[in-house]
Design a protein around this motif. Structure first.
Motif, short mmCIF file in Angstrom:
data_model
loop_
_atom_site.label_atom_id
_atom_site.label_comp_id
_atom_site.label_asym_id
_atom_site.label_seq_id
_atom_site.Cartn_x
_atom_site.Cartn_y
_atom_site.Cartn_z
N GLU A 181 -4.40 36.28 -52.13
CA GLU A 181 -4.39 37.31 -53.16
C GLU A 181 -4.98 38.62 -52.65
O GLU A 181 -4.42 39.71 -52.87
N MET A 182 -6.11 38.55 -51.94
CA MET A 182 -6.75 39.77 -51.46
C MET A 182 -5.91 40.45 -50.39
O MET A 182 -5.70 41.67 -50.43
N LEU A 183 -5.41 39.67 -49.44
CA LEU A 183 -4.62 40.27 -48.36
C LEU A 183 -3.29 40.80 -48.89
O LEU A 183 -2.81 41.85 -48.44
N THR A 184 -2.69 40.09 -49.83
CA THR A 184 -1.46 40.58 -50.44
C THR A 184 -1.69 41.93 -51.11
O THR A 184 -0.87 42.86 -50.98
N LEU A 185 -2.80 42.07 -51.81
CA LEU A 185 -3.12 43.34 -52.47
C LEU A 185 -3.32 44.45 -51.44
O LEU A 185 -2.85 45.58 -51.63
N VAL A 186 -3.98 44.13 -50.32
CA VAL A 186 -4.19 45.12 -49.26
C VAL A 186 -2.86 45.56 -48.67
O VAL A 186 -2.58 46.75 -48.50
N LEU A 187 -2.01 44.58 -48.34
CA LEU A 187 -0.71 44.90 -47.74
C LEU A 187 0.18 45.65 -48.72
O LEU A 187 0.92 46.56 -48.34
N GLU A 188 0.11 45.26 -49.98
CA GLU A 188 0.93 45.91 -50.99
C GLU A 188 0.47 47.35 -51.24
O GLU A 188 1.29 48.25 -51.46
#
Length: 251
Positions: free
Chosen positions: A160-167
């Motif tokens: 969830e955290m990395l997806t938010l960063v990449l997004e």
């Protein structure tokens, strides 16, 4: 597939969709669903003593990293790439090797291209160093820092955290420096289609390793510093492009 920035409700919907995927992909759900399908179709119940052990074995191999996990194309929500940005993910190893290499890379990239946005996402607690150089840094503590949290729950946080960063930053390149790829990281890379994914790894991939079989193929390039162990006949043939580079040190 959405190309622009998403609103709060859109992101919430995407997060719920990922949570639903994690639930449906869990061992308990898949085993239960297999039994329910046999109950719905009596002819399948006749084969249940044979099919249930097979499904259990398949799930076990996935958990051990010996088989790739199923991944739905609907998990890919957004393409990365339009921004001049790179995300660096050094893990928190025994020492500071992973972080030192990524920190050296970040400083070198800044000298080459001052306009490049360089983002750190890390489990390493030494956050003051990238902050002093003005690198935006996201931190997630390792799983042993959370009481009562299992690896599945922690990897869900990573995803969830990395997806938010990449997004949010939509990087052109993602660089991971670590010996073992986190499942949550791999799932995030399936969620956001980053154009170039690089694994900076000091060691080689020897046969018999516990690294998940589907992890190496997630990357477009494997980079080995020249202080790493040279190629061995026992190395896994993975088919991903490999590049040897000089040792990466801070100057």
């Amino acid at each position: 597939m959405v190309e622009g920035s998403r609103t709060g409700p859109d992101r919430r919907e995407a997060a719920l969709r990922r949570e639903l995927w994690r639930v449906r992909n869990s061992a308990s759900f898949r085993l239960g669903n297999h039994v329910i399908e046999a109950a719905r179709k009596p002819w399948k119940a006749l084969f249940l003593p044979f099919t249930l052990p097979i499904v259990t074995w398949q799930i076990g191999m996935e958990l051990l990293g010996r088989r790739p996990r199923p991944m739905s194309d609907s998990m890919i929500q957004l393409k990365g790439g339009p921004e001049r940005c790179i995300v660096l993910f050094p893990t928190n190893g025994v020492g500071f090797g992973h972080f030192t290499r990524m920190y050296a890379l970040a400083r070198r990239l800044r000298r080459l291209d001052p306009e490049l946005e360089i983002i750190f996402f890390t489990t390493q607690p030494t956050l003051h160093l990238p902050y002093l150089d003005g690198f935006p840094t996201y931190h997630l503590a390792g799983p042993n820092k959370f009481q009562g949290m299992d690896s599945e729950g922690w990897n869900a946080m990573v995803q969830e955290m990395l997806t938010l960063v990449l997004e949010t930053h939509r990087p052109q390149t993602f660089v991971f420096d670590g010996a073992f790829p986190y499942r949550g990281m791999l799932d995030a890379l399936d969620t956001i289609a980053v154009p170039q994914k690089v694994w900076l790894r000091r060691g080689m991939f020897r046969k018999g390793t516990s690294i998940p079989v589907d992890s190496i193929g997630k990357f477009d390039l494997i980079v080995h510093p020249e202080d790493a162990v040279l190629h061995s006949p026992t190395e896994i043939e993975h088919g991903v492009q490999v590049k040897m580079v000089p040792p990466m040190t801070l100057i």
